[in-house]
Each structure stands twice: as C-alpha cells, then as structure tokens.
Design a protein around this motif. Structure first.
Motif, PDB file in Angstrom:
ATOM      1  N   GLY A  92       0.997  -1.318   0.037  1.00  0.00           N
ATOM      2  CA  GLY A  92       0.046  -0.024  -0.114  1.00  0.00           C
ATOM      3  C   GLY A  92       0.772   1.302   0.041  1.00  0.00           C
ATOM      4  O   GLY A  92       0.386   2.365  -0.121  1.00  0.00           O
ATOM      5  N   ILE A  93       2.281   1.175   0.010  1.00  0.00           N
ATOM      6  CA  ILE A  93       3.185   2.442  -0.003  1.00  0.00           C
ATOM      7  C   ILE A  93       3.165   2.736  -1.404  1.00  0.00           C
ATOM      8  O   ILE A  93       3.598   1.696  -2.240  1.00  0.00           O
ATOM      9  CB  ILE A  93       4.627   2.117   0.795  1.00  0.00           C
ATOM     10  CG1 ILE A  93       3.974   1.685   2.229  1.00  0.00           C
ATOM     11  CG2 ILE A  93       5.103   3.240   0.757  1.00  0.00           C
ATOM     12  CD1 ILE A  93       3.440   2.665   3.152  1.00  0.00           C
ATOM     13  N   GLU A  94       3.222   4.022  -1.816  1.00  0.00           N
ATOM     14  CA  GLU A  94       3.462   4.262  -3.092  1.00  0.00           C
ATOM     15  C   GLU A  94       5.037   3.938  -3.666  1.00  0.00           C
ATOM     16  O   GLU A  94       5.871   4.388  -2.593  1.00  0.00           O
ATOM     17  CB  GLU A  94       3.177   5.937  -3.296  1.00  0.00           C
ATOM     18  CG  GLU A  94       1.853   6.056  -2.918  1.00  0.00           C
ATOM     19  CD  GLU A  94       1.596   6.793  -1.365  1.00  0.00           C
ATOM     20  OE1 GLU A  94       0.473   7.450  -1.266  1.00  0.00           O
ATOM     21  OE2 GLU A  94       2.525   6.270  -0.746  1.00  0.00           O
ATOM     22  N   ASP A  95       5.349   3.730  -4.708  1.00  0.00           N
ATOM     23  CA  ASP A  95       6.614   3.536  -5.232  1.00  0.00           C
ATOM     24  C   ASP A  95       7.316   4.590  -5.008  1.00  0.00           C
ATOM     25  O   ASP A  95       8.672   4.464  -4.853  1.00  0.00           O
ATOM     26  CB  ASP A  95       6.552   3.211  -6.797  1.00  0.00           C
ATOM     27  CG  ASP A  95       6.221   1.609  -7.062  1.00  0.00           C
ATOM     28  OD1 ASP A  95       6.247   1.007  -5.802  1.00  0.00           O
ATOM     29  OD2 ASP A  95       5.785   1.359  -8.128  1.00  0.00           O
ATOM     30  N   LEU A 112       8.834   6.731   5.773  1.00  0.00           N
ATOM     31  CA  LEU A 112       7.815   5.686   6.488  1.00  0.00           C
ATOM     32  C   LEU A 112       8.108   5.572   7.865  1.00  0.00           C
ATOM     33  O   LEU A 112       9.075   5.798   8.135  1.00  0.00           O
ATOM     34  CB  LEU A 112       8.255   4.336   5.768  1.00  0.00           C
ATOM     35  CG  LEU A 112       8.079   4.187   4.144  1.00  0.00           C
ATOM     36  CD1 LEU A 112       8.378   2.890   3.658  1.00  0.00           C
ATOM     37  CD2 LEU A 112       6.779   4.908   3.847  1.00  0.00           C
ATOM     38  N   THR A 113       6.907   5.257   8.566  1.00  0.00           N
ATOM     39  CA  THR A 113       7.334   4.635   9.846  1.00  0.00           C
ATOM     40  C   THR A 113       7.056   3.211   9.892  1.00  0.00           C
ATOM     41  O   THR A 113       6.317   2.586   9.324  1.00  0.00           O
ATOM     42  CB  THR A 113       5.953   5.136  10.790  1.00  0.00           C
ATOM     43  OG1 THR A 113       6.083   6.589  10.880  1.00  0.00           O
ATOM     44  CG2 THR A 113       6.234   4.831  12.358  1.00  0.00           C
ATOM     45  N   ILE A 114       8.157   2.547  10.501  1.00  0.00           N
ATOM     46  CA  ILE A 114       8.414   0.953  10.050  1.00  0.00           C
ATOM     47  C   ILE A 114       8.496   0.154  11.711  1.00  0.00           C
ATOM     48  O   ILE A 114       9.454   0.498  12.319  1.00  0.00           O
ATOM     49  CB  ILE A 114       9.736   0.593   9.480  1.00  0.00           C
ATOM     50  CG1 ILE A 114       9.658   1.629   8.032  1.00  0.00           C
ATOM     51  CG2 ILE A 114       9.927  -0.515   9.216  1.00  0.00           C
ATOM     52  CD1 ILE A 114      10.814   1.481   7.398  1.00  0.00           C
ATOM     53  N   LEU A 133       0.536   4.345  10.985  1.00  0.00           N
ATOM     54  CA  LEU A 133       0.890   5.886  10.776  1.00  0.00           C
ATOM     55  C   LEU A 133       1.150   6.344   9.385  1.00  0.00           C
ATOM     56  O   LEU A 133       1.256   7.394   9.241  1.00  0.00           O
ATOM     57  CB  LEU A 133       1.984   5.878  11.929  1.00  0.00           C
ATOM     58  CG  LEU A 133       1.722   6.103  13.253  1.00  0.00           C
ATOM     59  CD1 LEU A 133       2.933   5.963  14.207  1.00  0.00           C
ATOM     60  CD2 LEU A 133       0.975   7.339  13.606  1.00  0.00           C
ATOM     61  N   ASN A 134       1.421   5.267   8.745  1.00  0.00           N
ATOM     62  CA  ASN A 134       1.890   5.572   7.410  1.00  0.00           C
ATOM     63  C   ASN A 134       0.478   5.915   6.301  1.00  0.00           C
ATOM     64  O   ASN A 134       0.828   6.444   5.248  1.00  0.00           O
ATOM     65  CB  ASN A 134       2.436   4.221   6.420  1.00  0.00           C
ATOM     66  CG  ASN A 134       3.854   4.189   7.107  1.00  0.00           C
ATOM     67  OD1 ASN A 134       4.701   4.973   6.897  1.00  0.00           O
ATOM     68  ND2 ASN A 134       3.793   2.901   7.756  1.00  0.00           N
ATOM     69  N   TRP A 135      -0.646   5.562   6.872  1.00  0.00           N
ATOM     70  CA  TRP A 135      -1.841   5.814   6.062  1.00  0.00           C
ATOM     71  C   TRP A 135      -2.640   7.243   6.509  1.00  0.00           C
ATOM     72  O   TRP A 135      -2.978   7.409   7.631  1.00  0.00           O
ATOM     73  CB  TRP A 135      -2.744   4.699   5.984  1.00  0.00           C
ATOM     74  CG  TRP A 135      -2.402   3.547   6.248  1.00  0.00           C
ATOM     75  CD1 TRP A 135      -2.627   2.501   7.047  1.00  0.00           C
ATOM     76  CD2 TRP A 135      -1.227   2.922   5.088  1.00  0.00           C
ATOM     77  NE1 TRP A 135      -1.897   1.509   6.653  1.00  0.00           N
ATOM     78  CE2 TRP A 135      -1.192   1.477   5.644  1.00  0.00           C
ATOM     79  CE3 TRP A 135      -0.823   3.310   3.898  1.00  0.00           C
ATOM     80  CZ2 TRP A 135      -0.362   0.672   4.732  1.00  0.00           C
ATOM     81  CZ3 TRP A 135       0.077   2.563   3.362  1.00  0.00           C
ATOM     82  CH2 TRP A 135       0.227   1.321   3.827  1.00  0.00           C
ATOM     83  N   TRP A 136      -2.350   8.234   5.456  1.00  0.00           N
ATOM     84  CA  TRP A 136      -2.665   9.802   5.916  1.00  0.00           C
ATOM     85  C   TRP A 136      -4.168   9.875   5.849  1.00  0.00           C
ATOM     86  O   TRP A 136      -4.798  10.853   6.297  1.00  0.00           O
ATOM     87  CB  TRP A 136      -2.024  10.408   4.813  1.00  0.00           C
ATOM     88  CG  TRP A 136      -0.524  10.460   5.213  1.00  0.00           C
ATOM     89  CD1 TRP A 136       0.119   9.831   6.233  1.00  0.00           C
ATOM     90  CD2 TRP A 136       0.744  11.012   4.457  1.00  0.00           C
ATOM     91  NE1 TRP A 136       1.529  10.069   6.176  1.00  0.00           N
ATOM     92  CE2 TRP A 136       1.678  10.773   5.031  1.00  0.00           C
ATOM     93  CE3 TRP A 136       0.578  11.644   3.382  1.00  0.00           C
ATOM     94  CZ2 TRP A 136       3.050  11.192   4.318  1.00  0.00           C
ATOM     95  CZ3 TRP A 136       1.784  11.961   2.710  1.00  0.00           C
ATOM     96  CH2 TRP A 136       2.986  11.906   3.255  1.00  0.00           C
TER      97      TRP A 136
END
Length: 299
Positions: free
Chosen positions: A47-50, A57-59, A296-299
C-alpha cells in the motif's frame, strides 16, 4: 512534507504523560505460537506508493531480533524470525559474531541458534513470497572480529540484485523484494543510520523515566526523518545492570511500555498528515501495536 511535521509531538507530551496508563493486552506478546487472522494483511508495504523514500515511512522493527534464548535477562523476542516478518516487522536488529568462515547471531555471549546466512535465507524466502515488501537489516559486529564482518557479509551476498548496499536513500519502488542494509559504526554497508538513543539509553530504573525517554526520542525522530538517513528509535529497555531496576527484565519492561506506546502513537491518528517516526524497534510487540505503527503511514 518534512517541515509540516516539525514540532507535532510537543503539544501532546504533557497530556500523554498524564493520561496514558500501562496494561497487558494485544500490544505485548510473549506467546510464541503465532495465529494470524485470515484477513491479516501480511504484505502491508504493497500500500506504500513506489515514489515514497524509505526515510518517509514509519516502520515496525524488533530490537535484538533473534534474542529468543538465554534466559529472562537475555530474551527480547518470542516470535521466530519467520513469524516476525509475517506479522509485519520490517526492521531487524542483529548482533553478529564472526568465527572462522561463519557469522553467528548472538546476544552478548548467548548464541541465538542461528547463523547470519540462515537469517538471510529466511528473509529472502519471505521476500520471494511477498515481493512488494522490503526488510531493513542492521548488523552490529561483536567481539574481536568486528573488522572482518563487513567483508564476510559482502562475500556472502556477492552481487545479489535483491540486496541494497548503496548509501543513497532508495524509494519504495527501488527496494521491493529486497533486503536493505543500514550502516553505523563498524558496519559500513547500506544506508546511514541515525540512532536517537544515547549510550546506555536502554538502561531502565523505572518505567515512567523510560516513557519520557521514548517521547524525547520520537520527537527527535519526527524532526530528523525524510533525509538521507534511516532514523531509529528503541522502545526496548532492561533494568539489568542498574540498582533500582534490577528486576526489570526486557520482557517486564515491554509488558508495561508496549500498551503505553500503542496509546501514545494512536493520538496522532487524527493528524493529516500523520507524523513520521522512522523505525521503531520493540521488544515483545503484539499484533495490535505493530498495526498501530504501520497505520501511521496511512494519511
């Protein structure tokens, strides 16, 4: 993007210290038998854009990722490496001891029943199955053979195109299906790493002080993210080696800190965009805490 996140944490610091409490739920896990719901999203990086840099990123990660053996003072995890990856962990913290032609994974003097090659094989098998993902690995050379670890790791990976050893910051699209090394101190392969924790910062005398330290380090991470470095914060700790915290094993610290950390991070969900904290490396993380970090990565 970076400037919009600055100082996001400060207004919440006092409030969070007053309202957050500790408990045991699905945020702390000491059960090694992982059972994932059928709907669990294992390849969350899909789901993270290329185009997003890895430093944006928060990992979720684990501290001393392979420390499953050696007794209460040494054990920091309960899930196998394979299960850590399946539950969403994408940062691994490995202490490596070189002896002869083999690199052994250690925690202090405790052998963790695995060679470094076996770790790489497990990670590569996971990435072969889930090609949208990337796994960051930090290698900490141990003991008197520190200088040889770099060369031995380089020889082991050869020219494998599925391993990132460059110092430049890649985008998500550039590292899908790859192991990404980070460099610090005596290990010099991969992306530079900034560690927000000071020397002996993992020593815990009491839990409240540990909470305060985590908030401070997350503030630093939110300021430093998005550049040419991977930023790392540890939520882990131990009272071993201290007087007042002598009974605080890594497990007992995690049992108290993990639910607090989950609640602390969730207060930022209403933010648009949400803050970026880089890598958060944890001991005994439960599924819900790992998902809180991922979300946290999804805004």
């Amino acid at each position: 993007m970076k400037t919009s996140h600055k100082n996001l944490l400060f207004p919440y610091t006092v409030l969070s210290l007053m309202i957050l409490c500790h408990g045991k739920d699905l945020f702390f896990n000491d059960n090694g038998n992982l059972v994932l719901p059928g709907s669990y999203n294992i390849p969350w990086m899909a789901g993270i854009e290329d185009f997003r840099d890895l430093s944006l990123l928060t990992i979720p990660g684990t501290h001393d990722s392979m420390a499953l053996h050696g007794g209460p003072e040494a054990e920091c995890q309960v899930l196998s490496l394979k299960d850590q990856l399946r539950v969403g962990i994408r940062y691994l913290d490995l202490k490596v001891f070189a002896l002869g032609n083999t690199m052994y994974v250690m925690h202090g003097v405790m052998y963790q029943h695995s060679s470094f090659k076996e770790v790489l094989d497990t990670v590569q098998a996971f990435l072969s199955e889930f090609k949208t993902e990337a796994v960051i690995i930090r290698v900490k050379p141990e003991s008197f053979e520190k200088d040889s670890v770099n060369q031995m790791v380089q020889s082991l990976i050869g020219n494998d195109k599925h391993v990132w050893v460059n110092s430049g910051m890649p985008t998500m699209g550039q590292v899908r299906g790859k192991i990404v090394f980070v460099q610090k101190s005596t290990f010099t392969l991969g992306i530079p790493l900034i560690d927000t924790e000071s020397k002996d910062g993992n020593k815990v005398n009491n839990i409240k002080d540990k909470d305060n330290a985590i908030i401070k380090h997350l503030n630093q991470a939110a300021e430093a993210f998005g550049g040419d470095n991977i930023v790392l914060t540890y939520s882990s700790g131990t009272g071993f080696g201290t007087f007042w915290g002598m009974f605080l094993t890594p497990k007992r610290v995690a049992e108290k800190v993990n639910p607090w950390l989950n609640q602390y991070l969730r207060q930022f969900y209403p933010n648009h965009p949400r803050p970026c904290f880089g890598v958060i490396a944890m001991d005994f993380p439960g599924i819900d805490l790992i998902q809180t970090v991922i979300n946290l990565n999804w805004w």
